[in-house]
Design an enzyme around this catalytic site. Sequence first.
Site, PDB file in Angstrom:
ATOM      1  N   LYS A  24       0.850  -1.198   0.000  1.00 10.35           N
ATOM      2  CA  LYS A  24       0.000   0.000   0.000  1.00 10.35           C
ATOM      3  C   LYS A  24       0.884   1.246   0.000  1.00 10.35           C
ATOM      4  O   LYS A  24       1.879   1.302   0.730  1.00 10.35           O
ATOM      5  CB  LYS A  24      -0.903  -0.035   1.243  1.00 10.35           C
ATOM      6  CG  LYS A  24      -1.930   1.082   1.297  1.00 10.35           C
ATOM      7  CD  LYS A  24      -2.813   0.913   2.535  1.00 10.35           C
ATOM      8  CE  LYS A  24      -3.887   1.979   2.630  1.00 10.35           C
ATOM      9  NZ  LYS A  24      -4.730   1.808   3.840  1.00 10.35           N
TER      10      LYS A  24
ATOM     11  N   SER B  58      -9.707  -0.646   7.120  1.00 14.47           N
ATOM     12  CA  SER B  58      -9.172  -0.533   5.762  1.00 14.47           C
ATOM     13  C   SER B  58      -8.456  -1.750   5.206  1.00 14.47           C
ATOM     14  O   SER B  58      -8.125  -1.775   4.028  1.00 14.47           O
ATOM     15  CB  SER B  58      -8.224   0.658   5.687  1.00 14.47           C
ATOM     16  OG  SER B  58      -8.982   1.814   5.529  1.00 14.47           O
TER      17      SER B  58
ATOM     18  N   SER C 141      -9.609   1.700   2.920  1.00 15.86           N
ATOM     19  CA  SER C 141      -8.754   2.460   2.034  1.00 15.86           C
ATOM     20  C   SER C 141      -7.714   1.613   1.300  1.00 15.86           C
ATOM     21  O   SER C 141      -7.153   2.080   0.317  1.00 15.86           O
ATOM     22  CB  SER C 141      -8.039   3.560   2.829  1.00 15.86           C
ATOM     23  OG  SER C 141      -7.187   2.983   3.803  1.00 15.86           O
TER      24      SER C 141
HETATM   25  N1  GLN Z   1     -12.901   4.156   6.487  1.00 12.56           N
HETATM   26  C1  GLN Z   1     -12.263   4.572   7.687  1.00 12.56           C
HETATM   27  C2  GLN Z   1     -11.855   6.011   7.536  1.00 12.56           C
HETATM   28  O1  GLN Z   1     -12.145   6.587   6.569  1.00 12.56           O
HETATM   29  C3  GLN Z   1     -11.113   3.697   7.999  1.00 12.56           C
HETATM   30  C4  GLN Z   1      -9.958   3.929   7.124  1.00 12.56           C
HETATM   31  C5  GLN Z   1      -8.780   3.087   7.500  1.00 12.56           C
HETATM   32  O2  GLN Z   1      -8.915   2.054   8.149  1.00 12.56           O
HETATM   33  N2  GLN Z   1      -7.616   3.555   7.092  1.00 12.56           N
HETATM   34  O3  GLN Z   1     -11.237   6.575   8.373  1.00 12.56           O
END
Ligand code: GLN
Length: 486
Positions: free
Chosen positions: A79, A178, A154
Site C-alpha cells: 500500500k 481498511s 482504504s
Molecule cells: N474508512 C475509515 C476512515 O475513513 C477507515 C480507514 C482506514 O482504516 N484507514 O477513516
Amino acid sequence: MELYQKTAHELRDLIVKKEVKATEVVASVLQRIKAVEPKVQSYVTVAEETAMKEAETVDSLLAAGNDLPVLAGIPVAVKDVISTAGLRTTCSSKILENYVPVYDAAVITSLKEQQAIIIGKTNMDEFAMGSSTENSGLFITKNPWDLESVPGGSSGGSAAAVCADETILALGTDTGGSIRQPAAYCGVVGLKPTYGRVSRYGQIAYASSLDQIGPITKDVTDCALLMQAIAKYDPQDSTCVDYPVPDYLQTLQQGVKGMRIGIAKEYFTEGISSPVKVAIDDAIRVYKDLGAEVVEISLPYTEYALAVYYIIAPAEASSNLARYDGVRYGYRTAADVADSVELFMKTRKEGFGPEVKRRIMVGTYALSSGYYDAYYLKAQQVRTLIREDFNQAFKSCDLILTPTTPTTAFKIGAKTKDPLEMYLEDIFTITCNLVGIPGISIPAGFADGMPIGLQLMGPAFKEEVLLQAAYSFEQATDYHQRKPSL
Ligand code: GLN
C-alpha cells in the site's frame, strides 16, 4: 494454472524444489499486471525493473545452493502509505505525488530480509481516509468482480491486486477497517493485527493510536506466512510491543473443536442486508458442525464506536498532517505568496483532497480549547468503555464472529455525496481499532456475484487463534477458490 494464480505457499514449494525460478514468478505477475491493470487500476507504481533484479538475485542464491527464507522470490504489493526507500510513496495524495522516501519502513526491511520481491505500490484513499478508494487523489481502483463497483478502502488497491492475481501477497493498513473491508469486498483474506504487534515505523501516519499494517492474501495460510514475516518487536516504534511471536503456521490446523465463538446481537443490526445475514448464519452453522460452541455475548457500547472513531481519528490526523506545509515534504504551491503562512495555506489548499480537508477541520475543532473536553476527552472515555465491553466478552468466548460489512461492494459513486453514509461502512470493523485487538476478514459467500466477508475478532495478541479458526472455515468451504473473470 499460471504462476500468478498460485498462492505464496504453493510457489514456495516450487521455488525450493527448483521447479520454478523467482524470475519466472515475477515475470508471470508482471505479465498479469500488464493484461488486467488497464481495467482494475490497483497500482500507483509498478516496480518492474527492481522487482526483476531482486528476483535474479534470489535465483542466483538458489543456484549456488543457499537455503532461503520462506518468502524468497514471492511478489508483495505494498500500500502506498508504507515508505519504500528509493520508490515513490504517494499516499495517493497530490501533496506527496512525487515523494521518494530515503528509508524503508520496518515491514519493508523485514520483507527484504525475507528476500520477498516488492512488486509495486498500490492505490488507496488519500492518506487512508475512506472506504472505497474513491478518495484517492490519483485515480479510482475498480472491484475485479464488477468493474463498476468499488473495491472497498482504504487499502482498495492492495485487495483488488490480490483478487485480480496482480500480486501474490499484499500489505495494507487498517485504522478503522481498511484491510478487512476491502478484503471482504474483493473476496480475499485480510488481517488487522493487534495494535503494537507490527511496527508502524515508516508507515505514514493517519491516526497513530489506531493504525496497524497487516496482510491481504489469497488464503489463510498465506496470511499466516506474511504475518510471520512482519510481526516483530521494533524499538523504532515506541508503541510496538516486545511480546513473543508464536509460530502462526504451526497452530493453523488445530481445528475449532471446543472453541467458544461469541455472537453479539449489536452486530446484527437493521442495516445488514439479507444475503449477508444468510451467509453469516451459514458460517455460524459451519462452525457448529466443526465442533465450536456458539455463545451469546453483548457489546452494548458498540453503539458509540462510530461517533468515537470519527472524533479520535480526525483529531490525530489533524495533528499528523500538520507536517505537509510545502517546506519539508512533497508538493509546494507555485503561486506567489507574501509570507510563510500564505505558503502553508495555498500548498495545503491545492495539495489535499476534500475528504482530507474535512478530517483536518473536524479534528482541529475537536482538539481546540473549549471543545477538547467535550469531544476528544469524552471520546477517549467512551473508548475505554468499549474496551471494557470486549474485556468482559472475552471472559466467556475465545473469539467474536460478525459480518465484516453490512452489504457487498457498492457501485462507484453511490456513496460519494454523503460522507456520513460512507462512514457507516466501518460500523463492524471500527471497534477492533478502538480496542486495539486483532480482526480478520475471510470469504464467506457471494450475493449476486459479489463476495461477502466474515469477520473474526480476538483478544490482543491472539492472532494465532483467529488464523486457526479462519483456516478451519476455509477448509470447510470453497469461497476463497472462486475467481473473477476479467
Ligand atoms: N474508512 C475509515 C476512515 O475513513 C477507515 C480507514 C482506514 O482504516 N484507514 O477513516
